[in-house]
Design a protein around this motif. Sequence first.
Motif, PDB file in Angstrom:
ATOM      1  N   SER A 135       1.923  -6.218  -0.782  1.00  0.00           N
ATOM      2  CA  SER A 135       1.363  -5.280   0.186  1.00  0.00           C
ATOM      3  C   SER A 135       0.129  -4.552  -0.348  1.00  0.00           C
ATOM      4  O   SER A 135      -0.122  -4.514  -1.546  1.00  0.00           O
ATOM      5  CB  SER A 135       2.481  -4.303   0.564  1.00  0.00           C
ATOM      6  OG  SER A 135       2.044  -2.994   0.633  1.00  0.00           O
ATOM      7  N   SER A 136      -0.625  -3.952   0.589  1.00  0.00           N
ATOM      8  CA  SER A 136      -1.833  -3.210   0.208  1.00  0.00           C
ATOM      9  C   SER A 136      -1.520  -1.764  -0.144  1.00  0.00           C
ATOM     10  O   SER A 136      -2.427  -1.005  -0.429  1.00  0.00           O
ATOM     11  CB  SER A 136      -2.815  -3.227   1.379  1.00  0.00           C
ATOM     12  OG  SER A 136      -2.292  -2.430   2.426  1.00  0.00           O
ATOM     13  N   ARG A 137      -0.233  -1.414  -0.118  1.00  0.00           N
ATOM     14  CA  ARG A 137       0.138   0.003  -0.255  1.00  0.00           C
ATOM     15  C   ARG A 137      -0.445   0.624  -1.525  1.00  0.00           C
ATOM     16  O   ARG A 137      -0.145   0.228  -2.636  1.00  0.00           O
ATOM     17  CB  ARG A 137       1.669   0.154  -0.200  1.00  0.00           C
ATOM     18  CG  ARG A 137       2.413  -0.508  -1.314  1.00  0.00           C
ATOM     19  CD  ARG A 137       3.919  -0.543  -1.062  1.00  0.00           C
ATOM     20  NE  ARG A 137       4.267  -1.457   0.020  1.00  0.00           N
ATOM     21  CZ  ARG A 137       5.473  -1.997   0.173  1.00  0.00           C
ATOM     22  NH1 ARG A 137       6.442  -1.699  -0.674  1.00  0.00           N
ATOM     23  NH2 ARG A 137       5.731  -2.819   1.164  1.00  0.00           N
ATOM     24  N   GLU A 138      -1.271   1.637  -1.300  1.00  0.00           N
ATOM     25  CA  GLU A 138      -1.862   2.364  -2.420  1.00  0.00           C
ATOM     26  C   GLU A 138      -0.797   3.223  -3.089  1.00  0.00           C
ATOM     27  O   GLU A 138      -0.994   3.736  -4.188  1.00  0.00           O
ATOM     28  CB  GLU A 138      -3.016   3.222  -1.880  1.00  0.00           C
ATOM     29  CG  GLU A 138      -4.103   3.486  -2.880  1.00  0.00           C
ATOM     30  CD  GLU A 138      -5.389   3.896  -2.184  1.00  0.00           C
ATOM     31  OE1 GLU A 138      -6.068   3.020  -1.608  1.00  0.00           O
ATOM     32  OE2 GLU A 138      -5.707   5.087  -2.201  1.00  0.00           O
ATOM     33  N   HIS A 139       0.331   3.367  -2.381  1.00  0.00           N
ATOM     34  CA  HIS A 139       1.465   4.098  -2.947  1.00  0.00           C
ATOM     35  C   HIS A 139       1.876   3.489  -4.292  1.00  0.00           C
ATOM     36  O   HIS A 139       2.432   4.199  -5.129  1.00  0.00           O
ATOM     37  CB  HIS A 139       2.662   4.036  -1.998  1.00  0.00           C
ATOM     38  CG  HIS A 139       2.345   4.388  -0.574  1.00  0.00           C
ATOM     39  ND1 HIS A 139       1.521   3.597   0.223  1.00  0.00           N
ATOM     40  CD2 HIS A 139       2.742   5.421   0.198  1.00  0.00           C
ATOM     41  CE1 HIS A 139       1.433   4.155   1.424  1.00  0.00           C
ATOM     42  NE2 HIS A 139       2.151   5.265   1.436  1.00  0.00           N
ATOM     43  N   ALA A 140       1.598   2.194  -4.506  1.00  0.00           N
ATOM     44  CA  ALA A 140       2.023   1.534  -5.753  1.00  0.00           C
ATOM     45  C   ALA A 140       1.254   2.075  -6.961  1.00  0.00           C
ATOM     46  O   ALA A 140       1.876   2.636  -7.879  1.00  0.00           O
ATOM     47  CB  ALA A 140       1.899   0.022  -5.616  1.00  0.00           C
ATOM     48  N   PRO A 141      -0.092   1.950  -6.984  1.00  0.00           N
ATOM     49  CA  PRO A 141      -0.790   2.572  -8.129  1.00  0.00           C
ATOM     50  C   PRO A 141      -0.624   4.093  -8.170  1.00  0.00           C
ATOM     51  O   PRO A 141      -0.603   4.669  -9.262  1.00  0.00           O
ATOM     52  CB  PRO A 141      -2.254   2.173  -7.925  1.00  0.00           C
ATOM     53  CG  PRO A 141      -2.374   1.720  -6.514  1.00  0.00           C
ATOM     54  CD  PRO A 141      -1.020   1.201  -6.128  1.00  0.00           C
ATOM     55  N   ILE A 142      -0.470   4.725  -6.999  1.00  0.00           N
ATOM     56  CA  ILE A 142      -0.272   6.192  -6.994  1.00  0.00           C
ATOM     57  C   ILE A 142       1.039   6.538  -7.716  1.00  0.00           C
ATOM     58  O   ILE A 142       1.089   7.459  -8.533  1.00  0.00           O
ATOM     59  CB  ILE A 142      -0.255   6.757  -5.543  1.00  0.00           C
ATOM     60  CG1 ILE A 142      -1.661   6.669  -4.932  1.00  0.00           C
ATOM     61  CG2 ILE A 142       0.249   8.207  -5.515  1.00  0.00           C
ATOM     62  CD1 ILE A 142      -1.721   7.034  -3.439  1.00  0.00           C
ATOM     63  N   ALA A 143       2.116   5.778  -7.424  1.00  0.00           N
ATOM     64  CA  ALA A 143       3.422   6.040  -8.055  1.00  0.00           C
ATOM     65  C   ALA A 143       3.325   5.849  -9.563  1.00  0.00           C
ATOM     66  O   ALA A 143       3.900   6.628 -10.339  1.00  0.00           O
ATOM     67  CB  ALA A 143       4.484   5.118  -7.466  1.00  0.00           C
ATOM     68  N   ILE A 144       2.591   4.827  -9.984  1.00  0.00           N
ATOM     69  CA  ILE A 144       2.450   4.562 -11.427  1.00  0.00           C
ATOM     70  C   ILE A 144       1.662   5.695 -12.089  1.00  0.00           C
ATOM     71  O   ILE A 144       2.069   6.232 -13.117  1.00  0.00           O
ATOM     72  CB  ILE A 144       1.764   3.193 -11.658  1.00  0.00           C
ATOM     73  CG1 ILE A 144       2.695   2.059 -11.210  1.00  0.00           C
ATOM     74  CG2 ILE A 144       1.377   3.012 -13.129  1.00  0.00           C
ATOM     75  CD1 ILE A 144       2.074   0.665 -11.231  1.00  0.00           C
ATOM     76  N   LYS A 145       0.562   6.082 -11.458  1.00  0.00           N
ATOM     77  CA  LYS A 145      -0.272   7.152 -12.012  1.00  0.00           C
ATOM     78  C   LYS A 145       0.517   8.470 -12.066  1.00  0.00           C
ATOM     79  O   LYS A 145       0.453   9.187 -13.061  1.00  0.00           O
ATOM     80  CB  LYS A 145      -1.523   7.312 -11.136  1.00  0.00           C
ATOM     81  CG  LYS A 145      -2.687   7.935 -11.855  1.00  0.00           C
ATOM     82  CD  LYS A 145      -3.913   7.981 -10.951  1.00  0.00           C
ATOM     83  CE  LYS A 145      -4.933   8.943 -11.529  1.00  0.00           C
ATOM     84  NZ  LYS A 145      -5.989   9.262 -10.559  1.00  0.00           N
ATOM     85  N   ALA A 146       1.296   8.722 -11.003  1.00  0.00           N
ATOM     86  CA  ALA A 146       2.083   9.964 -10.953  1.00  0.00           C
ATOM     87  C   ALA A 146       3.193   9.974 -11.996  1.00  0.00           C
ATOM     88  O   ALA A 146       3.691  11.034 -12.376  1.00  0.00           O
ATOM     89  CB  ALA A 146       2.670  10.159  -9.556  1.00  0.00           C
ATOM     90  N   SER A 147       3.570   8.782 -12.490  1.00  0.00           N
ATOM     91  CA  SER A 147       4.594   8.707 -13.549  1.00  0.00           C
ATOM     92  C   SER A 147       4.011   9.075 -14.900  1.00  0.00           C
ATOM     93  O   SER A 147       4.735   9.079 -15.900  1.00  0.00           O
ATOM     94  CB  SER A 147       5.163   7.287 -13.639  1.00  0.00           C
ATOM     95  OG  SER A 147       5.690   6.892 -12.410  1.00  0.00           O
TER      96      SER A 147
END
Lengths: 164, 424
Positions: free
Chosen positions: A65-77
């Motif tokens: 998926s294109s969900r930017e939530h993925a890199p956002i979740a990693i960065k937020a970790s």
Amino acid sequence: MLLKGKVFKFGDNIDTDAIIPARYLNDSDPENLRKHCMEDADPSFASNVNKGDFIAAGVNFGCGSSREHAPIAIKASGVPLVIAKSFARIFYRNSFNIGLLILEADTDSIDSGDILEVDSDKGEIKNITKNITINAKPIPKFMSELVSAGGLMEHARKRVKEGF
Amino acid sequence: MTNPLTITEKIILAHTNLNSVSPGDIVNARVDIALGNDITAPIAIKEFDTIGVCDVFDREKIALIPDHFVPNKDIASAKQAKMLREFAKKYDIKYYFESGEVGVEHALLPEQGIVLPGDLVIGADSHTCTYGALGAFSTGVGSTDLAYAMAFGEIWLKIPYSIKVIFDGEPNKWVSGKDLILFLIGKIGVEGANYMALEFSGSTFKHLTMADRFSISNMAIEAGAKSGIFEPDEITEEYVSKRAKRDYIIYKSDPDAEYIKTLKYDTTKINPQVAFPHLPENSIDITEASAKNIKIDQSVIGSCTNGRIEDLRIAASILKGKKIAKYTRLMVIPATPEIYLMAEKEGLIDIFMNAGGVVSTPTCGPCLGGYMGILADGEKAISSTNRNFKGRMGDITSEVYLANPAVCAASAITGKISSPDEVA
């Protein structure tokens, strides 16, 4: 940039559903996404990861998926860097756009728990645990400029202010 | 005189101020349509608000489609849908669709003539590549890209290398576009076209419909591709001419355009495919899949891949007068209200419901594990959708098998993965 951290290693084709399952996409708050980061690949990741740790993986990291939530979740970790043999296209551009550092390198010699020292400008990855140095593929000039400009949104704000 | 160019290179070039482009160049391109949905647009809207522009670049070139968790599945989803609605109101966005008129974005936009041949379309949804079927360059991007495009009408793009994929020959019975793309992904792998454009051609496509082309372009991303494009022909023209909301341009590749490789397949040797968990590349022939005797708990017919009227017609032709297996669920999800109404008029809804199926309002729903048919632990689904990643449709221990709508309908009747020939 010089970075030092401990590795969480994953396999090939880690898809965006594994990075952040769609059941949590009714919210885009980074703090809420962080709690479920990598949940379907490693349910203990969110509770074990510490600020400054790295993710390493095989081929095609971030496919799906294109969900930017993925890199956002990693960065937020607190993970500043993902190293993989290759990245899926949309994940690649999303990471640069939001300022998550990613490097393409042969990750076969990297295991979970290894301590790495990374010079992201030179693309040099020193595995302190194993005493091996590997080199990442150089980042395209356009992309490194995007990161040093602070990501796409910083560029956008500058464009409005300076009227170009 | 520029170099010979592929259709992809021509369309991107036409959207820049440059005189020539080559694969690998990074360019700034103008967009004709920028698309977001109820999952991706909220982040884009939040980002847009920080840019400092006082308006969107063009209210007629933005599409906001609440389709993933709409009708709202819970309070959090309702808040996300509300963000789209408020933004659409504030900037008078032309292509915002409310429940009742909204459909699955990649079925809705072509159907309504909003995306057209020759367009450059970006969407914060990976299956934006679907519009390649029309001869448009369209690709999935992230929310930040969408925010930027909504503000400036531009996107940074790397000119992709193109792979030419030729399918020749008349398709076998039950073989659809879905089978050809599953077959191709099985051959080249989920990373086989990463960063590249797939360009489809061959005599096979004279025998298939636009719906088949949409299924194929839709799943180009499942091979990692940036786009999956067809040169427009009379089948495209027939579909587009009655729907187009504005003028459009037909581009074709130059005969001596360069491809990084050319793949050629004999369609007459391809049977319906089933992609086994947990990657779309795990595709095998239906006869082999059927022999494995895999019991299913649910069959899903719908999505941006296979929720079109042609898909519902073929499923109904198999389900007509039959009942689905005991303890098996069938979810049918027409992709748009127009498709739903056509299915109603044609008596297809009756057939699905009489067979024991559930007919849902248009939504992405279970495809991405949203709602409307989520799987419990250990359950198996056969599905006309596009991804079978671990946990995609529900519990992490559940399994999704991808297939065409005919195979999904047949499997619902037998309660196990079956060829349509087994129930015909």
